[in-house]
Design an enzyme around this catalytic site. Structure first.
Site, PDB file in Angstrom:
ATOM      1  N   ARG A 194       0.900  -1.365   0.068  1.00 23.64           N
ATOM      2  CA  ARG A 194       0.089   0.098   0.048  1.00 23.64           C
ATOM      3  C   ARG A 194       0.740   1.258  -0.075  1.00 23.64           C
ATOM      4  NH1 ARG A 194      -4.869  -1.904   4.254  1.00 23.64           N
ATOM      5  NH2 ARG A 194      -6.064  -2.894   2.247  1.00 23.64           N
ATOM      6  N   LYS A 196     -20.805 -15.126   1.133  1.00 24.58           N
ATOM      7  CA  LYS A 196     -22.359 -14.818   1.724  1.00 24.58           C
ATOM      8  C   LYS A 196     -22.988 -14.124   0.657  1.00 24.58           C
ATOM      9  CE  LYS A 196     -21.425 -13.977   6.247  1.00 24.58           C
ATOM     10  NZ  LYS A 196     -21.614 -12.497   7.134  1.00 24.58           N
ATOM     11  N   GLY A 213     -11.411  -8.015  -1.387  1.00 25.94           N
ATOM     12  CA  GLY A 213      -9.859  -8.251  -0.816  1.00 25.94           C
ATOM     13  C   GLY A 213      -9.466  -9.550  -0.978  1.00 25.94           C
ATOM     14  N   GLY A 245     -14.123  -2.961   0.419  1.00 22.41           N
ATOM     15  CA  GLY A 245     -15.227  -2.282   0.618  1.00 22.41           C
ATOM     16  C   GLY A 245     -15.639  -1.198  -0.265  1.00 22.41           C
TER      17      GLY A 245
HETATM   18  P1  ADP Z   1     -14.077 -10.824  -1.330  1.00 26.04           P
HETATM   19  O1  ADP Z   1     -13.133 -10.519  -0.110  1.00 26.04           O
HETATM   20  O2  ADP Z   1     -13.173 -10.908  -2.630  1.00 26.04           O
HETATM   21  O3  ADP Z   1     -15.145  -9.826  -1.764  1.00 26.04           O
HETATM   22  P2  ADP Z   1     -15.750 -12.636   0.268  1.00 26.04           P
HETATM   23  O4  ADP Z   1     -14.942 -11.936   1.374  1.00 26.04           O
HETATM   24  O5  ADP Z   1     -17.049 -12.480  -0.210  1.00 26.04           O
HETATM   25  O6  ADP Z   1     -14.591 -12.238  -0.928  1.00 26.04           O
HETATM   26  O7  ADP Z   1     -15.535 -14.340   0.325  1.00 26.04           O
HETATM   27  C1  ADP Z   1     -14.345 -14.942   0.460  1.00 26.04           C
HETATM   28  C2  ADP Z   1     -14.231 -16.134   1.346  1.00 26.04           C
HETATM   29  O8  ADP Z   1     -15.360 -17.015   0.755  1.00 26.04           O
HETATM   30  C3  ADP Z   1     -13.065 -16.760   1.532  1.00 26.04           C
HETATM   31  O9  ADP Z   1     -12.644 -16.869   2.771  1.00 26.04           O
HETATM   32  C4  ADP Z   1     -13.240 -18.281   1.026  1.00 26.04           C
HETATM   33  O10 ADP Z   1     -12.828 -19.197   1.572  1.00 26.04           O
HETATM   34  C5  ADP Z   1     -14.916 -18.149   1.254  1.00 26.04           C
HETATM   35  N1  ADP Z   1     -15.475 -19.490   0.367  1.00 26.04           N
HETATM   36  C6  ADP Z   1     -15.683 -19.424  -1.038  1.00 26.04           C
HETATM   37  N2  ADP Z   1     -16.269 -20.400  -1.337  1.00 26.04           N
HETATM   38  C7  ADP Z   1     -16.595 -21.151  -0.464  1.00 26.04           C
HETATM   39  C8  ADP Z   1     -17.244 -22.282   0.110  1.00 26.04           C
HETATM   40  N3  ADP Z   1     -17.780 -23.219  -0.932  1.00 26.04           N
HETATM   41  N4  ADP Z   1     -17.420 -22.739   1.118  1.00 26.04           N
HETATM   42  C9  ADP Z   1     -17.008 -21.877   2.038  1.00 26.04           C
HETATM   43  N5  ADP Z   1     -16.422 -20.885   2.226  1.00 26.04           N
HETATM   44  C10 ADP Z   1     -16.162 -20.274   0.740  1.00 26.04           C
HETATM   45 MG    MG Z   2     -13.580 -10.548   1.946  1.00 28.59          MG
END
Ligand code: ADP
Ligand code: MG
Length: 391
Positions: free
Chosen positions: A36, A197, A349, A372
């Site tokens: 960063r 989620k 992230g 975010g």
């Molecule tokens: P980002 O930070 O890129 O927006 P998220 O925070 O929404 O992504 O999601 C990332 C998390 O989702 C990771 O820790 C990953 O392990 C989890 N994940 C992805 N697929 C699965 C799955 N099938 N079961 C459980 N966790 C999952």
């Molecule tokens: Mg995340």
């Protein structure tokens, strides 16, 4: 309303407040990943080379009051090495001593203010604090895209107390890439969504439904959508209270003619534990959970993005932190990175972390540093830190 680039301002003889994102990971007082800081150096060097003085500021962590462990001292040391002159750390971001250090700051030199969040007024976007932070500066530069979704003093409130304002190079790169997704994106436009989620991404899905031709859904979030289609998903992560919503989103997509592509095969295990015994299945048995998309789904996703001209990707397609469940994310990521003639933007992230360090990751059009802020942008929310730069 327009946002100026720092290239449009004259820095010579002026003092610029430069809001950076120096929120770096620390272990025992040592910076473990200086990315960063590196990302802001172009902007800082430009201000100095133009004959300005740079008063740098950032938050670090989430302190509510002065917290010695969250001092920006290690950042001042890093900057001294990177810029080739001693970058002093002011004892505070406002106050008399800091004011004198700013007054004494030579042109062509940088000074770092202490952690903004040692003052709760920073996050409260307090007007008097904004006035204090503005004191002695003629230009405000914001290069901290990662906090642009926050209406804090240093990201928003301070702007109106300083005569001129502009976006730094990192902020400009982020906005340029993200605008390509929202203003006249080239079609076909495909979104790849994954992650933990549905509830985290409802706003993103809704907004993308009005813009894209197809949404490819993987990750844990896919199981809530599969349940909405009455598929059996075994022990996979499902948000029971979001099944109806997933159903509505599928109906909304059908109405708009947006294709929703869900996984047709899965990498399953009994639990998300390390060293798992895995299998590839089309239908998930009752005692197994889906932890990655299977090879048939990877092929279907890749076939979709191969014809696209714009692709935005947020959310890992499996539990990528465990190598056995990283294949879907990496296979789709590598295929996307290697496509020619596609604007490919990675946001989130965990998604950025999943692809980081792979040689092909350098071939994406843009990997957003935003987390975010990027998600809120993709939801169509106006970012206060961007709005404050408008002239
Ligand atoms: P980002 O930070 O890129 O927006 P998220 O925070 O929404 O992504 O999601 C990332 C998390 O989702 C990771 O820790 C990953 O392990 C989890 N994940 C992805 N697929 C699965 C799955 N099938 N079961 C459980 N966790 C999952
Ligand atoms: Mg995340």
């Amino acid at each position: 309303m327009a946002i100026r680039s720092i290239k449009e301002l004259a820095f010579n003889g002026k003092k610029a407040l430069v809001r950076c994102d120096f929120n770096v990971p620390l272990e025992a007082g040592k910076i473990t990943d200086p990315n960063r800081i590196e990302a802001s150096l172009d902007t800082i060097r430009y201000v100095l080379a133009q004959g300005g003085a740079a008063v740098l500021c950032s938050h670090l962590g989430r302190p509510r009051e002065r917290t010695p462990d969250l001092s920006l001292k290690p950042v001042a040391e890093y900057l001294s090495n990177a810029l080739g002159h001693k970058v002093n750390l002011a004892p505070d971001c406002i106050g008399d001593i800091t004011g004198r250090m700013i007054a004494d700051l030579a042109l062509g030199r940088a000074l770092l203010l202490e952690n903004l969040r040692f003052h709760p007024e920073e996050e409260a976007n307090d007007r008097d604090f904004a006035h204090e932070l503005a004191r002695g500066k003629q230009i405000y530069v914001n290069d901290a895209f990662g906090t642009a979704h926050r209406a804090h003093v240093s990201t928003a409130g301070v702007a109106r107390f300083i005569a001129e304002r502009a976006a730094g190079f990192l902020m400009l790169r982020e906005l340029e890439a993200l605008r390509a997704l929202t203003e006249n994106p080239a079609h076909p436009y495909v979104a790849i969504l994954g992650g933990a989620k549905v509830s985290d991404k409802i706003g993103v899905i809704r907004n993308l439904l009005t813009k894209v031709d197809a949404i490819l859904i993987g990750g844990a979030m896919a199981y809530t959508f599969l349940r909405a289609q009455n598929e059996t998903v075994g022990k996979s992560r499902v948000e029971e209270d979001k099944i109806d919503l997933a159903h509505d989103l599928l109906a909304e997509a059908a109405k708009r003619g947006v294709a929703i592509v869900l996984p047709t095969d899965h990498v399953v295990a009994e639990a998300p534990a390390p060293g798992p015994t895995v299998a590839i299945v089309r239908h998930i048995p009752a005692d197994r959970m889906g932890l990655d998309i299977g090879p048939e789904t990877v092929a279907a996703f890749v076939a979709r993005i191969r014809d696209a001209r714009t692709v935005v990707w947020n959310g890992p397609l499996g539990l990528f932190e465990t190598p056995e469940f990283a294949h879907g994310t990496l296979a789709v990521g590598e295929a996307l990175a290697n496509l020619d003639g596609v604007m490919s933007v990675i946001g989130g992230g965990d998604t950025a972390a999943a692809v980081a360090g792979h040689p092909w990751a350098a071939r994406f059009s843009h990997i957003s540093t935003g987390g975010g802020a990027t998600l809120e942008y993709l939801e169509g929310i106006e970012l206060p830190g961007v709005k404050a730069l408008e002239v």
